[in-house]
Design an enzyme around this catalytic site. Structure first.
Site, PDB file in Angstrom:
ATOM      1  N   LYS A   1      14.337   7.216  -0.361  1.00 50.94           N
ATOM      2  CA  LYS A   1      14.222   6.197   0.665  1.00 50.94           C
ATOM      3  C   LYS A   1      13.327   5.138   0.445  1.00 50.94           C
ATOM      4  O   LYS A   1      12.200   4.987   0.186  1.00 50.94           O
ATOM      5  CB  LYS A   1      13.686   6.702   1.973  1.00 50.94           C
TER       6      LYS A   1
ATOM      7  N   GLY B   1       2.270   4.761  -0.060  1.00 55.54           N
ATOM      8  CA  GLY B   1       2.194   3.634   0.998  1.00 55.54           C
ATOM      9  C   GLY B   1       0.616   3.802   1.646  1.00 55.54           C
ATOM     10  O   GLY B   1      -0.379   4.138   0.939  1.00 55.54           O
TER      11      GLY B   1
ATOM     12  N   GLU C   1       0.275   9.360  -2.147  1.00 56.69           N
ATOM     13  CA  GLU C   1      -0.663   8.323  -2.817  1.00 56.69           C
ATOM     14  C   GLU C   1      -0.753   7.121  -2.008  1.00 56.69           C
ATOM     15  O   GLU C   1       0.061   6.400  -1.569  1.00 56.69           O
ATOM     16  CB  GLU C   1       0.183   7.985  -3.990  1.00 56.69           C
TER      17      GLU C   1
ATOM     18  N   CYS D   1      -2.347  -0.812  -5.046  1.00 51.65           N
ATOM     19  CA  CYS D   1      -3.449   0.227  -4.376  1.00 51.65           C
ATOM     20  C   CYS D   1      -4.603   0.503  -4.979  1.00 51.65           C
ATOM     21  O   CYS D   1      -5.780   0.598  -4.546  1.00 51.65           O
ATOM     22  CB  CYS D   1      -2.630   1.574  -4.262  1.00 51.65           C
TER      23      CYS D   1
ATOM     24  N   GLU E   1      -8.558  -2.374   3.609  1.00 56.18           N
ATOM     25  CA  GLU E   1      -7.693  -2.523   2.431  1.00 56.18           C
ATOM     26  C   GLU E   1      -6.849  -3.880   2.802  1.00 56.18           C
ATOM     27  O   GLU E   1      -6.138  -3.765   3.905  1.00 56.18           O
ATOM     28  CB  GLU E   1      -6.610  -1.683   2.051  1.00 56.18           C
TER      29      GLU E   1
END
Length: 503
Positions: A198, A250, A272, A306, A405
């Site tokens: 997806k 994500g 992750e 990330c 973040e």
């Protein structure tokens, strides 16, 4: 910027974009069950690139059913490991032959500079599939000498088998759409699993273009299924009781939801997630290399990484000098459409992400942080999702821009005085994905690398990835490892076989 000055995509890309796309389910390109589609936008100007199917629960159910049938009843499990490797290698060859098409689709869909899409994203994709093509023949068990206390004198043969998980659901992000799909597909297929992929709704195009190649490479129907859609499709995949394993890359917030959704059948999960990675500069570093390196650490891919070096910790003796150099690097970055050859940094992926980053910048300014450069939408680029490379100092640990973040081209800087203090400062975050250390002192590098609670520590470099090198996080940055032999732990399960031997 005048649209006439932006190069047009090559003919195969224009032809691809001219079509309404379809899902890949059981080897066939099909519409969403609802018949609905949604627009995919070019973040450089927010124009419509094309439309793709709005997959939902029924489509995920069909895809999982196809993957289960392919795993249990299809020819996939009868294909030798050597032939499986050849199929994956053939897929890499097909991508390489269409490398420019994939590069341009990544740029148009995500916004990143075409030079980066070519040299980094697509180049790593090809290498990654080839690495795992070679891994298929190297997945094996072991023999174990056992002693059974309650069976004295008995003779046993104990060995293990490493077997595929089965049906794997994979949900990928929008920052490296094709590369993140590859990180998950390569190892899953090498291990013999069947997949439902997806893609992120913001960037579905390269995955759909990849869908055409599985049949051409010779993969059996149902081994790989691709469903585009929104969060409801991802939630259905995560909670599906006929999915044996879910892999997600994500945000940490969505990672929590994935774990909750997976609880129904206790499926295997690998995550992750986010990061707030420190770049640590010591006074003995080569400051030319360090300044360029830490600037690249945060501004690469528009800061939408990330592992971005979003916290810059500089020894007080060289703080002013390094900050001046980093600010100058930021000012010299050419921001513009990714398709333009002179662009160093493209737009953020969407208007929503642009607003998120700008809100963080405003919060930093209101909290008293000092903006050394950037912080605005560049002039004449208001139609796109651009944010200037931004450098903050005078920051405090409790500021949102330091703790959270941002996922954009924003770095926050602070001085430090000694090694132990900077290790503690580097670890003062809920995340633990990556870090970089800049020093010529190998002892210092080792001590800091050992002290940091992060899944990857780079020394005198940042954002270096290779198919053989394991990647993943500590703490709220997730669990499980991508790439290398370590990723096989996520996609295989161990069966122990004990045979009693008789005379």
């Amino acid at each position: 910027m005048d649209a006439a000055t932006i190069p047009e995509p090559i003919s195969p890309v224009k032809e691809f974009l001219s079509k309404t796309q379809k899902l890949l389910i059981d080897g066939k390109r099909v519409e969403a069950a609802s018949g609905e589609t949604f627009e995919v936008l070019d973040p450089s100007n927010n124009s419509v690139l094309t439309r793709v199917p709005k997959g939902a629960k029924e489509d995920i159910n069909r895809a999982v059913k196809a993957a289960r049938n392919a795993f249990e009843n299809g020819p996939w499990k009868k294909i030798s490991v050597s032939e499986r490797g050849k199929l994956i290698w053939k897929l890499a060859d097909l991508i390489e032959a269409r490398a420019e098409e994939f590069s341009q689709l990544e740029t148009l869909d995500n916004g990143k500079p075409l030079t980066i899409a070519r040299a980094v994203d697509v180049a790593l994709v090809i290498d990654h599939f080839r690495y795992y093509a070679g891994m298929t023949t190297k997945i094996h068990g072991e023999t174990i000498d056992i002693s059974v206390p309650y069976a004295p004198g008995a003779d046993f043969l104990d060995f293990t088998l490493r077997e595929p998980m089965g049906v794997v659901g994979q949900i990928i992000p929008w920052n490296f759409p094709l590369l993140m799909a590859t990180w998950k597909l390569g190892v899953a297929l090498a291990a013999g699993n069947c997949v439902v992929l997806k893609p992120a709704e913001q960037t579905p195009l390269s995955a759909l273009h990849l869908a055409d190649l599985f049949q051409e490479a010779g993969f059996p129907d149902g081994v790989v299924n691709i469903v585009t859609g929104f969060g409801d499709a991802g939630a259905t995949l995560a909670e599906h009781n006929d999915v044996d394993k879910i892999a997600f890359t994500g945000s940490t917030e969505i990672g929590h939801e994935i774990v909750k959704a997976s609880a129904g059948n206790l499926k295997r999960v690998s995550l992750e997630l986010g990061g707030k990675s420190p770049s640590i500069v010591f006074p003995d570093a080569d400051l030319d290399i360090a300044a360029q390196g830490v600037a690249s650490a945060i501004f690469f891919n528009q800061g939408q990484v990330c592992t971005a070096g979003s916290r810059l910790l500089i020894h007080k003796d060289v703080y002013d000098e390094v900050m001046e150099r980093v600010s100058e690097e930021a000012k010299n970055i050419k921001v513009g459409p990714g398709m333009c050859a002179d662009t160093n940094m493209g737009p953020l992926v969407s208007r929503e992400q642009q607003e998120r980053v700008l809100n963080y910048i405003r919060s930093g300014e209101m909290a008293g942080a000092r903006t050394l450069t950037g912080g605005q939408v560049p002039e004449n680029l208001e139609s796109g999702c651009y944010v200037e490379p931004t450098v903050f100092d005078n920051v405090k640990q409790d500021m949102k821009i330091v703790a959270e973040e941002i996922f954009g081209p924003v770095v926050v800087a602070a001085p430090f005085e000694d090694l132990d203090a900077v290790i503690a400062r580097g670890n003062d975050t809920e995340y633990g994905l990556a870090a970089s250390v800049w020093t010529k002192d190998i002892n210092k590098a080792h001590k800091v690398a050992k002290g940091l609670k992060a899944g990857t520590v780079w020394v005198n470099s940042h954002n270096i990835f290779d198919a053989a090198a394991p990647f993943g996080g500590y703490k709220r940055s997730g669990f499980g490892r991508e790439m290398g032999i370590h990723a096989l732990e996520n996609y295989t399960q161990v069966k122990n076989v004990i045979i009693q031997l008789h005379d």
